[in-house]
Design a protein around this motif. Structure first.
Motif, PDB file in Angstrom:
ATOM      1  N   LYS A 173     -38.432   1.757 -22.904  1.00 30.87           N
ATOM      2  CA  LYS A 173     -39.753   1.224 -23.269  1.00 30.87           C
ATOM      3  C   LYS A 173     -40.855   1.656 -22.297  1.00 30.87           C
ATOM      4  O   LYS A 173     -42.028   1.517 -22.600  1.00 30.87           O
ATOM      5  N   SER A 174     -40.486   2.144 -21.136  1.00 31.46           N
ATOM      6  CA  SER A 174     -41.480   2.564 -20.141  1.00 31.46           C
ATOM      7  C   SER A 174     -41.435   4.073 -19.940  1.00 31.46           C
ATOM      8  O   SER A 174     -41.387   4.572 -18.823  1.00 31.46           O
ATOM      9  N   THR A 175     -41.476   4.787 -21.050  1.00 30.23           N
ATOM     10  CA  THR A 175     -41.395   6.249 -20.980  1.00 30.23           C
ATOM     11  C   THR A 175     -42.671   6.870 -20.413  1.00 30.23           C
ATOM     12  O   THR A 175     -42.675   8.054 -20.080  1.00 30.23           O
ATOM     13  N   ASN A 235     -34.629  -0.260 -10.232  1.00 24.46           N
ATOM     14  CA  ASN A 235     -34.255   0.645 -11.325  1.00 24.46           C
ATOM     15  C   ASN A 235     -35.045   0.361 -12.602  1.00 24.46           C
ATOM     16  O   ASN A 235     -34.614   0.717 -13.690  1.00 24.46           O
ATOM     17  N   LYS A 236     -36.188  -0.273 -12.452  1.00 24.10           N
ATOM     18  CA  LYS A 236     -36.989  -0.648 -13.608  1.00 24.10           C
ATOM     19  C   LYS A 236     -37.368   0.565 -14.464  1.00 24.10           C
ATOM     20  O   LYS A 236     -37.425   0.488 -15.679  1.00 24.10           O
ATOM     21  N   TYR A 237     -37.619   1.696 -13.831  1.00 23.21           N
ATOM     22  CA  TYR A 237     -38.032   2.899 -14.558  1.00 23.21           C
ATOM     23  C   TYR A 237     -36.894   3.916 -14.558  1.00 23.21           C
ATOM     24  O   TYR A 237     -37.000   4.984 -13.986  1.00 23.21           O
ATOM     25  N   LYS A 260     -41.628  -5.700 -20.402  1.00 18.16           N
ATOM     26  CA  LYS A 260     -40.693  -6.840 -20.413  1.00 18.16           C
ATOM     27  C   LYS A 260     -39.451  -6.488 -21.222  1.00 18.16           C
ATOM     28  O   LYS A 260     -38.320  -6.717 -20.779  1.00 18.16           O
ATOM     29  N   GLU A 261     -39.644  -5.912 -22.402  1.00 21.71           N
ATOM     30  CA  GLU A 261     -38.502  -5.512 -23.232  1.00 21.71           C
ATOM     31  C   GLU A 261     -37.616  -4.511 -22.494  1.00 21.71           C
ATOM     32  O   GLU A 261     -36.392  -4.626 -22.507  1.00 21.71           O
ATOM     33  N   GLY A 262     -38.246  -3.528 -21.862  1.00 22.92           N
ATOM     34  CA  GLY A 262     -37.487  -2.506 -21.142  1.00 22.92           C
ATOM     35  C   GLY A 262     -36.751  -3.068 -19.948  1.00 22.92           C
ATOM     36  O   GLY A 262     -35.591  -2.703 -19.694  1.00 22.92           O
TER      37      GLY A 262
END
Length: 189
Positions: free
Chosen positions: A31-33, A23-25, A160-162
């Motif tokens: 932050k990963s828009t 579910n990283k994205y 990393k922040e996201g």
């Protein structure tokens, strides 16, 4: 060829990191828009080793420098092919990705590994090999590779922040669900 390397430690267990990685994205990660779609192409488990192998197509919207964007045809949408291996026995996640878009101009091969450092900490190691293939002008090749390394560095910091946000939200959701389950069991008893 240029190489981008990055490593960090997440203060979460390998189980939490390897689960949240899928579910990283997601909407929890603001932050990963630049990632606009993740499509799973195939998924299988090796019966002998228990390793989960997954192939995904990741669609990104990249804002390259204007000079590089014009060199690459002005298209801001790019596709990346990712193959991941989750080995539950050795507690290791390995993800290997390479660009499909502009692969005649630049070749980017990225490897990411997650491994536990302890019961509550997981190491993240990222390496990307970037090779410009655009003609014989070394200055142009160097500029393309340098711009790509810069973009990797920016995305790694934001990533990393996201991912920290995704891990925090995952931990909270799992805790709430466990509490609900325990409350229901008490009510049934």
């Amino acid at each position: 060829m240029k190489v981008f390397s990055n490593d960090c430690t997440f203060n979460y267990s390998w189980e939490e990191v390897s689960t949240a990685n899928w579910n990283k994205y997601c909407p929890w990660n603001d932050k990963s828009t630049h990632v606009i779609a993740v499509d799973t192409i195939s998924r299988s488990v090796d019966a002998d080793t228990g390793i989960l192998r997954t192939e995904r197509l990741i669609t990104c919207k990249q804002s390259a420098p204007k000079w590089l964007n014009s060199l690459m045809g002005g298209n801001e949408t790019s596709h990346v092919f990712e193959t991941s291996y989750v080995d539950p026995a050795s507690k290791k996640v390995t993800m290997i990705s390479h660009n499909l878009t502009f692969s005649n101009i630049i070749n980017v091969k990225e490897t990411v590994i997650y491994q536990p450092l302890s019961a509550t900490r997981t190491q993240f190691v990222q390496d990307a090999k970037i090779t410009a293939l655009c003609g014989g002008w070394q200055k142009v090749k160097n500029a393309v590779e340098d711009a790509t390394v810069t973009r990797f560095s920016e995305n790694a910091r934001k990533g990393k922040e996201g991912f920290e946000s995704v891990l925090e939200m995952s931990r909270r959701v799992f805790r709430e669900e466990k509490q609900k389950e325990q409350s229901q069991q008490v009510m049934l008893a």
